[in-house]
Write an enzyme that holds these catalytic residues in place. Structure first.
Site, PDB file in Angstrom:
ATOM      1  N   ASP A  27       5.194  -5.944  17.096  1.00  0.00           N
ATOM      2  CA  ASP A  27       5.496  -7.649  16.682  1.00  0.00           C
ATOM      3  C   ASP A  27       6.429  -8.453  15.627  1.00  0.00           C
ATOM      4  O   ASP A  27       5.473  -7.927  14.005  1.00  0.00           O
ATOM      5  CB  ASP A  27       3.920  -8.592  16.444  1.00  0.00           C
ATOM      6  CG  ASP A  27       3.867 -10.367  16.335  1.00  0.00           C
ATOM      7  OD1 ASP A  27       5.450 -10.490  16.257  1.00  0.00           O
ATOM      8  OD2 ASP A  27       3.036 -10.084  16.378  1.00  0.00           O
ATOM      9  N   HIS A  33       3.964  -9.941  20.579  1.00  0.00           N
ATOM     10  CA  HIS A  33       3.316 -10.771  20.089  1.00  0.00           C
ATOM     11  C   HIS A  33       3.490 -12.063  22.056  1.00  0.00           C
ATOM     12  O   HIS A  33       5.023 -12.331  21.652  1.00  0.00           O
ATOM     13  CB  HIS A  33       4.137 -11.309  18.599  1.00  0.00           C
ATOM     14  CG  HIS A  33       3.461 -13.014  18.594  1.00  0.00           C
ATOM     15  ND1 HIS A  33       2.380 -13.390  17.247  1.00  0.00           N
ATOM     16  CD2 HIS A  33       3.745 -14.404  19.169  1.00  0.00           C
ATOM     17  CE1 HIS A  33       2.317 -14.287  16.574  1.00  0.00           C
ATOM     18  NE2 HIS A  33       3.230 -14.889  18.022  1.00  0.00           N
ATOM     19  N   SER A  48      -2.095 -16.233  17.119  1.00  0.00           N
ATOM     20  CA  SER A  48      -0.902 -16.435  16.450  1.00  0.00           C
ATOM     21  C   SER A  48      -1.214 -17.473  15.733  1.00  0.00           C
ATOM     22  O   SER A  48      -1.999 -17.257  15.111  1.00  0.00           O
ATOM     23  CB  SER A  48       0.237 -17.074  17.190  1.00  0.00           C
ATOM     24  OG  SER A  48       1.803 -17.660  17.298  1.00  0.00           O
TER      25      SER A  48
END
Length: 451
Positions: A375, A428, A193
């Protein structure tokens, strides 16, 4: 965390809060502080009960002027051969999200179970796809005020991307001084991230220390980044909307409207896509699926609601007195544990880390860049684009990578020792959604095998 503008809260009650903080920190700083870690043999709630079946150490290491910054870490030894296996320094994103999350929700040896009720202490089970089966991991609470990391003095402390990277480099040098038996092990830095910004900067800071002959010399080999931010662009969500259209979350009319949006309208559309009933959850196929995440293990099934409850479950466990004692957390130091620290006094000073990747490539370091294809926050499309934009020649062009004759994703390898891997049916953060595939991907890469 990636798209919210976090505003510093001001209220008439700030003065007593500040005074309370001063008292707590004075009490903490009056204790003798050492840099050595402590072994953790037992953790409340871990199933099956008894001594941990893996070796865990926790501790603090001071960095900066007068070692004012105390960084907390969890060290999990490799379950294979820790004396020669690689060591990975792992930094979670945010910035300000605890790396304990990676240790218990993503790639570490433990997983929180589905809670039986709201008042008993949560339980944890062993993760059969823990990356610590093939490498040792140092899960670092970075930047300061993340997790149990804290500042000894009472002053307000604000850090930025550059300062944080050099604090991490100082941390690992001091850690290796205390753990001299691992100085020859291959060393990597990893994260996901927002740590797509942090990781290459930390690797650069470590590399700078190697060039300056700082002791101990670190056997740095490379880095890995999952679903990582690389270019921080304001309100540029074209790849997000294209990904959403590809998964039929948007009609063609909605897609055209979305790509034409400006400013707040884009944020509103992004919010609609990533919350509530519109959120896309990939359907994982193959050896694991939504009905049963792991077969033959006493761990929870993959439950979508668990991810939304994860912060509450982890906080309930982490802030229990018995857990704090077991983890050797210093009493009166820092703040109550939170999955992600909001607000965090942190300045984002680097908005594009491609120059870091390019510079590290000249030094021959290996890198693994991976993305979940579903994602919507940091899309695989944007990751494919920036890895290609470095303009290195392609050694092995786009091809599927397989697990038991099943296509797990697609990959390509560049001449700068960079491998890009897309993971099908993932999101994600990828190891949370597709743990078996991500473990096999990591195991192959860290062992210098072809994906």
């Amino acid at each position: 965390m990636l798209f919210a503008n976090l505003l510093r809260r001001r209220s008439s009650s700030s003065l007593p809060l500040l005074l309370g903080t001063v008292v707590v920190l004075w009490f903490c700083s009056s204790h003798h502080v050492t840099a050595t870690g402590s072994k953790v043999e037992y953790l409340p709630g871990v199933q099956p009960e008894g001594p941990l079946p893996f070796e865990l150490e926790t501790g603090y290491i001071g960095v900066g002027e007068s070692e004012d910054i105390q960084l907390f870490y969890y060290f999990v030894k490799s379950e294979s051969n820790p004396s020669i296996d690689p060591i990975v320094l792992w930094i979670s994103g945010g910035p300000g999200c605890s790396s304990f999350v990676a240790m218990t929700e993503e790639l570490g040896p433990l997983l929180f179970d589905l809670p039986k009720n709201n008042w008993s202490l949560p339980t944890l089970s062993l993760n059969p796809f823990s990356w610590t089966k093939v490498a040792s991991f140092i899960f670092l609470e970075l930047p300061v005020r993340t997790g149990f990391s804290y500042v000894k003095s009472s002053k307000q402390y604000r850090v930025n991307d550059v300062e944080t990277s050099y604090q991490a480099a100082e941390f690992i040098r001091k850690w290796l001084e205390d753990h001299f038996q691992y100085q020859s092990n291959s060393f990597y830095v990893g994260g996901d991230s927002y740590s797509g910004i942090t990781v290459p900067m930390v690797v650069q800071a470590i590399s700078d220390g190697i060039d300056a002959r700082f002791k101990p010399l670190i056997n740095l080999k490379g880095y890995l980044i999952g679903n990582g931010v690389t270019i921080q662009a304001d309100n540029n969500f074209d790849d997000t909307f294209q990904t959403a259209r590809g998964f039929s979350l948007l009609s063609i009319e909605q897609y055209k409207s979305a790509v034409a949006c400006k400013g707040k309208d884009c944020l509103d559309e992004l919010g609609r896509l990533t919350t509530g009933e519109h959120y896309y959850w990939p359907n994982v196929v193959g050896e694991e699926n939504d009905a049963k995440r792991f077969r033959g293990y006493n761990v929870h099934a993959f439950d979508r609601h668990l991810i939304f409850k994860a912060a509450l479950i982890a906080s309930q466990w982490m802030n229990h007195d018995n857990v704090l004692e077991a983890l050797h957390v210093r009493k009166g130091c820092g703040e109550k544990w939170a999955k992600c620290r909001i607000p965090l006094h942190y300045e984002r000073t680097v908005h594009d880390t491609r120059p870091y990747h390019a510079n590290l490539s000249t030094k021959g370091y290996r890198s693994l860049i991976y993305s979940g294809n579903a994602d919507l926050y940091v899309t695989s499309l944007s990751t494919e684009r920036w890895t290609k934009s470095l303009n290195y020649s392609i050694i092995e062009d786009w091809r599927p990578w397989l697990i038991n004759n099943r296509i797990a994703g697609y990959t390509r390898t560049f001449s700068n020792n960079m491998t890009y891997a897309k993971i099908l049916g993932s999101d994600h953060i990828a190891p949370t959604i597709t743990p078996a595939d991500c473990f096999i991907m990591f195991k192959r890469w860290i062992s210098h095998e072809q994906l």
